[in-house]
Design an enzyme around this catalytic site. Structure first.
Site, PDB file in Angstrom:
ATOM      1  N   HIS A 138       0.853  -1.191   0.000  1.00  0.00           N
ATOM      2  CA  HIS A 138       0.000   0.000   0.000  1.00  0.00           C
ATOM      3  C   HIS A 138       0.885   1.236   0.000  1.00  0.00           C
ATOM      4  CE1 HIS A 138      -3.297   2.687   0.829  1.00  0.00           C
ATOM      5  NE2 HIS A 138      -2.663   3.151   1.903  1.00  0.00           N
ATOM      6  N   LYS A 159      -0.641  10.899   1.019  1.00  0.00           N
ATOM      7  CA  LYS A 159       0.287  10.384  -0.013  1.00  0.00           C
ATOM      8  C   LYS A 159      -0.166  10.780  -1.416  1.00  0.00           C
ATOM      9  CE  LYS A 159      -0.354   6.160   1.362  1.00  0.00           C
ATOM     10  NZ  LYS A 159      -1.245   6.441   2.493  1.00  0.00           N
ATOM     11  N   ASP A 177      -2.046   3.860  -4.591  1.00  0.00           N
ATOM     12  CA  ASP A 177      -2.755   2.942  -3.690  1.00  0.00           C
ATOM     13  C   ASP A 177      -2.092   1.573  -3.612  1.00  0.00           C
ATOM     14  OD1 ASP A 177      -4.679   2.230  -1.819  1.00  0.00           O
ATOM     15  OD2 ASP A 177      -5.999   1.410  -3.356  1.00  0.00           O
TER      16      ASP A 177
END
Length: 304
Positions: A138, A159, A177
């Site tokens: 992730h 992020k 992701d």
């Protein structure tokens, strides 16, 4: 064990199928190709028979010089090992004898117009990536000033938003992701996407955006070598923030250590700018320059 099919290779390189068209679903599990020159000469020790076999001008010209009986013996000795397939380079012709044996043994015989050296380079790179060990983590993967960066942190820390800011500054998204990490050599890891999320970036309160459609093709690249692991964390007052030089830290992925850096978040901090600084500083270190060493030398000169 990971594998690709002969059909995957045929489609990827637009190969001509000369024989064995019914066996294109056979699997290839070895990442490097082999040229069976020594084997045609009768030496079979260490024969890499499970690899794709490449037949260049040297191999085909050698077979042309043999009598029919000798040629049948040499080819027969190789096809009995049932390699995944043969690929003839440079669109070479006069291959009826090869076609006969490949049809009999159920081995695909393929042909490309590429030179032997170029095709071997292309297919070796392709197989190395397709068959490489991989994990999915992730995070976000970006390329900043040509430096591949894995951007990690807890969900909701920012992020993807940071990646969006970097894209706006001319850098490139690789994956959002879910990042696929592939170990393509004992020292190198490549980061890429899983296919479904290609070019897509998920921004909270906005949703999915296609960075190539919004910002142009230069906003995205398919893969990058990972050389930095950056973790975004919340600001903590107890942690010192004015060190001259931090102790090196690393994150290990598939037995490869990647330099690890933490960036603490606080309102007003230019996180994207700090990531740019990290990328440039890493590049300078690779060139042999250290700002700390430079500073200490200046201090020594002042003392003298």
């Amino acid at each position: 064990m990971k594998s690709v099919t002969i059909k995957n290779i045929v489609d990827r390189f637009s190969l001509e199928v000369l024989a064995g068209s019914g066996q294109l679903n056979q699997a290839v599990t070895k990442p490097r190709v082999n040229r069976p020159g020594l084997e045609f000469a009768g030496y079979f020790d260490f024969f890499s028979h499970a690899h794709v076999q490449i037949l260049g001008q040297k191999e085909i010209n050698y077979l042309h010089t043999l009598s029919e009986t000798e040629r049948n013996d040499r080819i027969g000795n190789i096809v009995k090992y049932h390699p995944p397939c043969f690929v003839v380079t440079r669109n070479q012709e006069g291959l009826k004898y090869l076609m006969k044996y490949c049809e009999q043994e159920g081995i695909p015989l393929l042909r490309t117009k590429e030179t032997t050296a170029k095709f071997m380079e292309l297919i070796d790179n392709y197989l190395a990536k397709e068959l490489a060990p991989e994990i999915i983590i992730h995070g976000v993967c970006v390329n900043v000033f040509g430096v591949g960066i894995l951007l990690r942190g807890k969900s909701g820390i920012g992020k993807s938003e940071t990646a969006h800011t970097l894209i706006g500054r001319g850098h490139r998204l690789v994956a959002d992701d879910l990042v696929v990490l592939k170990k393509i050599s004992p020292e190198a890891i490549v980061g890429t996407h899983d296919g479904k999320t290609k070019e897509l970036l998920a921004l909270r309160s906005i949703g999915l955006i296609n960075v190539s459609r919004l910002y142009g093709r230069k906003a995205f690249q398919d893969e990058t070598n990972i050389v930095l692991d950056i973790e975004l964390i919340k600001w903590e007052d107890r942690i010192p923030h004015n060190e001259l030089e931090l102790e090196p830290k690393f994150t290990e992925y598939m037995d490869i250590q990647i330099p690890h850096i933490q960036i603490q978040l606080q309102p007003g901090r230019d996180v994207a700018g700090l990531i740019e600084a990290v990328a440039n500083n890493w590049y300078l270190r690779e060139q042999g320059y250290s700002a700390v060493d430079d500073f200490l030398k200046r201090c020594e000169q002042c003392v003298e």
